[in-house]
Design a protein around this motif. Structure first.
Motif, PDB file in Angstrom:
ATOM      1  N   THR A   6       0.591  -1.157  -0.282  1.00  0.00           N
ATOM      2  CA  THR A   6       0.096  -0.023   0.061  1.00  0.00           C
ATOM      3  C   THR A   6       0.928   1.456  -0.081  1.00  0.00           C
ATOM      4  N   GLU A  41      -6.061   5.042   5.882  1.00  0.00           N
ATOM      5  CA  GLU A  41      -4.859   4.435   6.276  1.00  0.00           C
ATOM      6  C   GLU A  41      -4.735   4.346   7.677  1.00  0.00           C
ATOM      7  N   ILE A  46      -1.716   0.716   8.094  1.00  0.00           N
ATOM      8  CA  ILE A  46      -0.918   0.798   7.343  1.00  0.00           C
ATOM      9  C   ILE A  46       0.655   0.266   7.847  1.00  0.00           C
ATOM     10  N   ALA A  93      -0.578  -3.397   4.126  1.00  0.00           N
ATOM     11  CA  ALA A  93      -1.891  -3.566   5.343  1.00  0.00           C
ATOM     12  C   ALA A  93      -1.804  -4.521   6.123  1.00  0.00           C
ATOM     13  N   LEU A 427      -4.726   1.127  -2.738  1.00  0.00           N
ATOM     14  CA  LEU A 427      -4.555   2.439  -1.591  1.00  0.00           C
ATOM     15  C   LEU A 427      -5.726   3.649  -2.590  1.00  0.00           C
TER      16      LEU A 427
END
Ligand code: FAD
Ligand code: SF4
Length: 449
Positions: A6, A41, A46, A93, A427
């Motif tokens: 991500t 996020e 993340i 992630a 993402l």
């Protein structure tokens, strides 16, 4: 079923088509999407380090895992020899240290093992099953209609907007219409194109919002054909212990600040270093057990990289509906007509040359490059076909992901992408989705949809 990488996009990606003269200009820039990256996020979790790179903006990170000693050795060698190349820990992630929001989602800390592709009983990595679906269910506003194959979006000519979706029950084959004020078409790039192309009406005979005939075109993807591997004779007093979700990553360094090669754009690259270990599986019965129990003997360090190349969206790469063949539910089959081009071939050659040079400088030996020559489509990250843009004559979606010609239909998955960048895209789809959903709610409140 995703590899959970991500990375944020930067303005080198959003400005790419305008600067390098391909596709059309993105109608947004990094500043438009940055707060929404932060929003998703924090929710998804993340892990990563703040690396301070302008090609790969930092985000809201949970702690990262560590690089192995050989990965650190490669990072140091690259830093010493190339001022514009950076080896970092790949952002992914995984909930390495849960925040209250993750506990509230019912998720636990990632156990740092390696069978994530089978699904995670801890909710250790972000996916719809562990995170977004249960979260949406908690609101009491979610109805899941399973075994429902969307056949098309219903367009009302008198109202001049879409009014719902027509589905076919996968088992009974019965058709049912569902109605809504706002429709988000997010079936994954290929199927989003399929549904919209199949949504025909007197007003839109070529697909919903497709007056310019560009729907399905400028279809692009990432090029994963090229790899390099080697061995390292040093550091035999060290090995790795346990596991991690990902390894090292080198963001794009080609053609970033100026056009320096004979191809457009560039590539990002993964890098991992681990000690191969051989377990003695000889014997039978007790002797086999003894051999297995003796454990693995670490071999030499093995290192490897894979290239993730940006492909240039072209009108000649397109998907279309088959005029004759239909699936079980009476929906036309999709034909995909895509090919690599000279730009992709030159990029692969450059990756092999550059990485052979960097691997040599790092003291690696037995360096081998390979090109799988696999057909496009065997890779992942399909994008485009319903691209965003400023001009309805050359794009399908506006800066808020609304079809230019049918404003209550939004597309925020890979189909909306104007270009592909070199970062993993999901993402960005998530941030786009959050931003567009917020905008749709604002428009609904103002009764503008
Ligand atoms: C092996 C692999 C590894 C990957 N690794 C990464 C990675 O590391 N990082 C990254 O950023 N991306 C990665 N990706 C890509 C990532 O998985 C996708 O970008 C992401 O899943 C897209 O999400 P989506 O919700 O748009 O589409 P999807 O996850 O594909 O969801 C679309 C849904 O729509 C449903 N659907 C389709 N058509 C219809 C219809 N007609 N009616 C009803 N339902 C329909 C599908 O069944 C599906 O459930 C990877 C992909 C693969 C295959
Ligand atoms: S390593 Fe294990 S705990 Fe972590 S996400 Fe993967 S399956 Fe879940």
């Amino acid at each position: 079923m995703w590899a959970r990488q991500t990375q944020r996009w930067s303005d080198f990606d959003f400005e790419g088509p305008a600067r390098d003269g391909f596709a059309v200009d993105w109608p947004i820039r990094y500043k438009d999407i940055a707060p929404w990256y932060s929003y998703v996020e924090k929710f998804a979790g993340i892990s990563g380090n703040k690396d301070g790179l302008d090609t790969l903006p930092d985000g809201e990170f949970l702690p990262a895992w560590e690089l192995s000693c050989v990965e650190n050795h490669f990072k140091d060698t690259v830093a010493k020899n190339y001022k514009d190349r950076h080896v970092i820990y790949a952002r992914c992630a995984h909930v390495t240290k849960p925040e209250p929001i993750h506990i509230e989602q019912g998720r636990g800390q990632c156990q740092a093992r390696n069978l994530c592709q089978r699904g995670c009983p801890f909710g250790g990595y972000f996916n719809a099953n562990s995170t977004t679906i249960p979260w949406a269910k908690k609101t009491g506003n979610l109805t899941m209609r399973t075994h429902a194959v969307v056949q098309s979006i219903i367009y009302d000519e008198a109202k001049g907007k879409a009014t719902g979706v027509r589905i076919i029950d996968a088992n009974t084959k019965q058709s049912t219409d569902y109605f809504a004020d706002v429709i988000f078409v997010n079936a994954g790039t290929v199927n989003t194109n399929l549904i919209l192309l199949n949504s025909t009406s007197k007003r839109f005979p070529n697909g919903l919002g497709n007056d310019n005939g560009l729907m399905g075109k400028y279809f692009a993807f990432h090029n994963y054909r090229a790899r390099i591997s080697a061995t390292y004779d040093g550091m035999l007093d060290s090995t790795t212990e346990g596991s991690r979700a990902t390894a090292a990553y080198m963001p794009r360094f080609r053609n970033v600040y100026k056009q320096e090669t004979n191809f457009l754009r560039g590539y990002a690259v993964t890098f991992s270093g681990y000690r191969s270990s051989a377990t003695d599986t000889n014997g039978f019965g007790e002797s086999l057990k003894n051999n297995l129990m003796a454990g693995a003997t670490p071999g030499k360090w093995r290192v490897g990289s894979q290239c993730m190349g940006e492909t240039i969206p072209k009108e000649t790469n397109y998907i279309s509906l088959d005029k004759n063949k239909k699936d079980e539910w009476g929906i036309p089959l999709v034909n995909i007509s895509v090919a690599y081009d000279e730009n992709d071939e030159k990029m692969i050659k450059d990756f092999m040359e550059q990485y052979t040079e960097m691997f040599t400088k790092a003291g690696f030996s037995d360096i081998k490059t390979s090109d799988s020559k696999q057909a496009p489509g065997l890779d992942i990250h399909e994008m485009g076909g319903v691209r965003m843009g400023k001009d309805p004559a050359t794009s399908l979606l506006n800066e808020w992901h609304q079809l230019h010609l049918c404003k209550n239909v939004f597309v925020t998955d890979g189909a909306c992408m104007t270009s592909t960048s070199t970062q993993n895209p999901s993402l960005t789809y998530m941030a786009f989705t959050a931003r567009a959903a917020h905008h749709a709610v604002e428009l609904l409140k103002k009764k503008e949809l």
